[in-house]
Scaffold this active site. Structure first.
Site, mmCIF file in Angstrom:
data_model
loop_
_atom_site.group_PDB
_atom_site.id
_atom_site.type_symbol
_atom_site.label_atom_id
_atom_site.label_comp_id
_atom_site.label_asym_id
_atom_site.label_seq_id
_atom_site.Cartn_x
_atom_site.Cartn_y
_atom_site.Cartn_z
ATOM 1 N N GLU A 136 0.858 -1.193 0.000
ATOM 2 C CA GLU A 136 0.000 0.000 0.000
ATOM 3 C C GLU A 136 0.890 1.238 0.000
ATOM 4 O OE1 GLU A 136 -2.882 -0.255 3.134
ATOM 5 O OE2 GLU A 136 -3.688 -2.136 2.308
ATOM 6 N N PRO A 137 0.322 2.417 -0.286
ATOM 7 C CA PRO A 137 1.167 3.614 -0.322
ATOM 8 C C PRO A 137 1.959 3.809 0.982
ATOM 9 C CG PRO A 137 -1.000 4.108 -1.208
ATOM 10 C CD PRO A 137 -1.057 2.703 -0.693
ATOM 11 N N SER A 141 7.361 -2.638 3.382
ATOM 12 C CA SER A 141 8.095 -3.731 4.026
ATOM 13 C C SER A 141 7.258 -4.416 5.108
ATOM 14 C CB SER A 141 9.381 -3.194 4.658
ATOM 15 O OG SER A 141 10.192 -2.627 3.680
ATOM 16 N N TRP A 165 2.231 0.208 -6.389
ATOM 17 C CA TRP A 165 3.395 -0.504 -6.920
ATOM 18 C C TRP A 165 3.020 -1.914 -7.357
ATOM 19 C CZ3 TRP A 165 6.599 3.105 -7.928
ATOM 20 C CH2 TRP A 165 6.765 4.175 -7.054
ATOM 21 N N ASN A 243 7.612 -16.137 -0.807
ATOM 22 C CA ASN A 243 8.705 -17.126 -0.767
ATOM 23 C C ASN A 243 8.923 -17.774 -2.124
ATOM 24 O OD1 ASN A 243 10.289 -17.546 1.396
ATOM 25 N ND2 ASN A 243 8.874 -18.926 2.438
ATOM 26 N N ASP A 339 30.657 0.605 -15.505
ATOM 27 C CA ASP A 339 31.866 1.414 -15.317
ATOM 28 C C ASP A 339 32.894 1.091 -16.407
ATOM 29 O OD1 ASP A 339 33.688 3.093 -13.923
ATOM 30 O OD2 ASP A 339 34.585 1.331 -12.988
ATOM 31 N N GLY A 342 32.572 2.542 -19.872
ATOM 32 C CA GLY A 342 32.840 3.971 -20.038
ATOM 33 C C GLY A 342 31.585 4.716 -20.482
ATOM 34 N N GLU A 366 9.940 -7.673 -3.096
ATOM 35 C CA GLU A 366 10.028 -9.041 -2.555
ATOM 36 C C GLU A 366 10.908 -9.109 -1.317
ATOM 37 O OE1 GLU A 366 8.347 -11.535 -3.605
ATOM 38 O OE2 GLU A 366 7.582 -10.787 -5.493
ATOM 39 N N HIS A 369 16.596 -5.600 0.605
ATOM 40 C CA HIS A 369 17.884 -6.172 1.027
ATOM 41 C C HIS A 369 18.005 -6.134 2.557
ATOM 42 C CE1 HIS A 369 22.176 -7.096 0.510
ATOM 43 N NE2 HIS A 369 22.381 -6.245 1.488
HETATM 44 C C1 FAD Z 1 8.639 -1.839 -9.867
HETATM 45 C C2 FAD Z 1 8.008 -2.396 -8.623
HETATM 46 C C3 FAD Z 1 7.077 -3.434 -8.733
HETATM 47 C C4 FAD Z 1 6.428 -3.905 -7.587
HETATM 48 N N1 FAD Z 1 5.455 -4.885 -7.715
HETATM 49 C C5 FAD Z 1 4.693 -5.218 -6.630
HETATM 50 C C6 FAD Z 1 3.554 -6.085 -6.763
HETATM 51 O O1 FAD Z 1 3.280 -6.630 -7.857
HETATM 52 N N2 FAD Z 1 2.769 -6.312 -5.684
HETATM 53 C C7 FAD Z 1 3.033 -5.741 -4.460
HETATM 54 O O2 FAD Z 1 2.261 -5.966 -3.519
HETATM 55 N N3 FAD Z 1 4.110 -4.915 -4.282
HETATM 56 C C8 FAD Z 1 4.931 -4.647 -5.342
HETATM 57 N N4 FAD Z 1 6.013 -3.782 -5.194
HETATM 58 C C9 FAD Z 1 6.222 -3.139 -3.895
HETATM 59 C C10 FAD Z 1 7.436 -3.645 -3.128
HETATM 60 O O3 FAD Z 1 7.235 -4.941 -2.661
HETATM 61 C C11 FAD Z 1 7.708 -2.627 -1.994
HETATM 62 O O4 FAD Z 1 8.203 -1.449 -2.617
HETATM 63 C C12 FAD Z 1 8.719 -3.164 -0.982
HETATM 64 O O5 FAD Z 1 8.113 -4.136 -0.158
HETATM 65 C C13 FAD Z 1 9.313 -2.065 -0.083
HETATM 66 O O6 FAD Z 1 8.313 -1.291 0.474
HETATM 67 P P1 FAD Z 1 8.405 0.318 0.407
HETATM 68 O O7 FAD Z 1 8.636 0.701 -1.018
HETATM 69 O O8 FAD Z 1 7.189 0.836 1.087
HETATM 70 O O9 FAD Z 1 9.701 0.695 1.210
HETATM 71 P P2 FAD Z 1 9.823 0.891 2.806
HETATM 72 O O10 FAD Z 1 9.179 -0.250 3.514
HETATM 73 O O11 FAD Z 1 9.378 2.261 3.136
HETATM 74 O O12 FAD Z 1 11.412 0.799 2.980
HETATM 75 C C14 FAD Z 1 12.282 1.886 2.660
HETATM 76 C C15 FAD Z 1 13.670 1.578 3.219
HETATM 77 O O13 FAD Z 1 13.595 1.415 4.647
HETATM 78 C C16 FAD Z 1 14.145 0.181 5.025
HETATM 79 N N5 FAD Z 1 13.405 -0.326 6.196
HETATM 80 C C17 FAD Z 1 12.072 -0.547 6.287
HETATM 81 N N6 FAD Z 1 11.772 -0.966 7.515
HETATM 82 C C18 FAD Z 1 12.941 -1.048 8.211
HETATM 83 C C19 FAD Z 1 13.284 -1.453 9.550
HETATM 84 N N7 FAD Z 1 12.382 -1.884 10.420
HETATM 85 N N8 FAD Z 1 14.592 -1.378 9.927
HETATM 86 C C20 FAD Z 1 15.534 -0.961 9.060
HETATM 87 N N9 FAD Z 1 15.262 -0.581 7.782
HETATM 88 C C21 FAD Z 1 13.978 -0.630 7.371
HETATM 89 C C22 FAD Z 1 13.996 -0.724 3.812
HETATM 90 O O14 FAD Z 1 14.929 -1.787 3.836
HETATM 91 C C23 FAD Z 1 14.271 0.272 2.693
HETATM 92 O O15 FAD Z 1 15.660 0.432 2.529
HETATM 93 C C24 FAD Z 1 6.732 -3.357 -6.315
HETATM 94 C C25 FAD Z 1 7.714 -2.343 -6.214
HETATM 95 C C26 FAD Z 1 8.344 -1.883 -7.344
HETATM 96 C C27 FAD Z 1 9.379 -0.788 -7.215
#
Ligand code: FAD
Length: 386
Positions: A136-137, A141, A165, A243, A339, A342, A366, A369
């Site tokens: 969701e917006p 994670s 997304w 998974n 890199d 070039g 998914e 990292h």
């Molecule tokens: C091109 C694309 C396609 C996608 N397709 C799908 C799809 O088909 N269906 C779907 O449901 N989703 C989809 N996604 C969404 C994707 O799974 C999410 O973007 C991802 O789970 C990360 O969530 P976020 O973008 O809200 O980042 P955030 O959760 O806001 O994370 C931002 C940063 O904070 C870090 N972080 C978060 N929590 C913590 C913590 N507790 N401690 C330390 N660091 C933390 C993260 O590691 C990251 O570096 C897609 C995303 C993209 C870019």
């Protein structure tokens, strides 16, 4: 394009069927997909949909599922399929991953017999495209706080919320929507032509340009109880799907890394700097050795994971390690290859930069990292740091 087989896995570890799947997909990607790709990359957010029937014909959708028109491959053959698709482009692998692992898998694993018979053969044939709505917006994670809700009113579920997304959102006929109910999270099959459902594409992406990414809006969308996935209960429902997809990504990233390695080896042999080939310089060779070594280690990791998955012994922390490591090294390889190319490396006549920006998405989706780092950290210490 040949593959990388430094540790002679072809002779000792891959059987004939696995090699056949890999080689036929490699040929299809080179002949059919690559010539189409550049136009879609330049368009931002479009996928060569005319290739979907061929993809279906070759068994690419739900390839490791059994029955219902699916190819029923073992998990190593499936992994090699993902590797070859991503060797083309992460957008191509994403299309197949979402259709198979995120949409067909939950119907196969959590659906009723009627749901399986209705949807899976059509999805395997590519006549029905699915999307997976979890993020969701405000919740990526960690989805426990998510706001999308499903309420049972009489014999109907009423869904309200926004998903963002979502790969293939505007292409899909069926959306797997994960929503909170009074009994916790549940999964629903939502036909995208239902009143109150709207999908809009997200534009302006630097990454995964040959892939459709959308936002979904659900306003009082009514669906029957027969559209609920009966065996999906709580967070384990969507996590089970993730998974499957993460397993495929661990292989896919190897494909992207191989493509960059192939390109940069050829390029540096031809590129003359200070009177000799760039490939003959010590610093170049150090980078190429890093690439070959990391690709080989990643192959061994995913191969062992695939064999364990076939035996039903794959643990989710193992998937975290493979996804985290293989995407990380693939991204580093793509950066180093870019890199070495070039200035030529910044134009789309060369592929390393495209793989590099794609892999930035693969690092984020998914499970990011860092989220996989925290999953493994908890596994080692028993202490939850998330
Ligand atoms: C091109 C694309 C396609 C996608 N397709 C799908 C799809 O088909 N269906 C779907 O449901 N989703 C989809 N996604 C969404 C994707 O799974 C999410 O973007 C991802 O789970 C990360 O969530 P976020 O973008 O809200 O980042 P955030 O959760 O806001 O994370 C931002 C940063 O904070 C870090 N972080 C978060 N929590 C913590 C913590 N507790 N401690 C330390 N660091 C933390 C993260 O590691 C990251 O570096 C897609 C995303 C993209 C870019």
């Amino acid at each position: 394009m040949s593959g990388i087989d430094f540790m002679r896995l072809d002779d000792t570890h891959f059987d004939e069927e696995e090699r056949m799947v890999r080689d036929s997909i490699r040929e299809w990607v080179s002949k059919e997909f690559m010539p189409e790709l550049q136009e879609h990359i330049r368009q931002d957010g479009s996928f060569p949909m005319q290739l979907v029937p061929q993809m279906a014909e070759m068994g690419m959708f739900g390839a490791n599922l059994k029955g219902y028109g699916c190819a029923g491959m073992n998990n190593v053959a499936y992994g090699l399929l993902m590797q070859e698709l991503e060797r083309g482009d992460s957008g191509l692998r994403s299309f197949a991953s979402v259709q198979g692992s995120l949409c067909m898998y939950p119907i196969h694993a959590y659906g009723s017999e009627e749901q399986k018979e209705k949807w899976l053969p059509e999805m395997a044939a590519g006549r029905v495209i699915g999307c997976f709505g979890l993020t969701e917006p405000d919740f990526g994670s960690f989805v426990t706080g998510q706001r999308t809700r499903a309420e049972l009113r009489g014999d109907k579920w009423v869904l309200n919320g926004t998903k963002r997304w979502i790969t293939n959102g505007t292409l899909a006929q069926i959306a797997i929507i994960w929503a909170n109910t009074d009994e916790g999270m549940r999964g629903f099959l939502v036909e995208t032509d239902r009143p109150g459902f709207e999908a809009r594409d997200i534009k302006g992406k630097f990454s995964l340009r040959a892939s459709v990414t959308s936002e979904l809006f659900l306003q009082d969308v009514e669906i029957p109880e027969a559209n609920r996935l009966p065996k999906a209960k709580g967070l384990s429902g969507p996590l089970g799907c993730l998974n499957q997809a993460r397993y495929g990504i661990s292989w896919g990233a190897i494909g992207a890394a191989m493509a960059c390695f192939d390109e940069v080896v050829e390029y540096t042999k031809e590129r003359i700097v200070q009177g000799g080939p760039l490939a003959g310089k010590q610093l170049t060779q150090q980078k190429l050795v890093y690439m070959l070594t990391e690709i080989t280690k990643a192959q061994l990791l995913s191969l062992q994971l695939g064999r364990l998955k076939d035996r039903g012994e794959m643990h989710h922390t193992m998937v975290s390690m493979a996804k985290r490591n293989n995407v990380d090294i693939a991204l580093e390889i793509a950066r180093q290859a870019r890199d070495l190319l070039g200035a030529n490396g910044i134009v789309d006549d060369y592929q390393s930069m495209r793989h590099m920006v794609n892999l930035e998405t693969v690092r984020t989706y998914e499970g990011t990292h860092d989220v996989h780092t925290l999953i493994l950290g908890e596994h080692i210490t028993g202490m939850r740091a998330i």
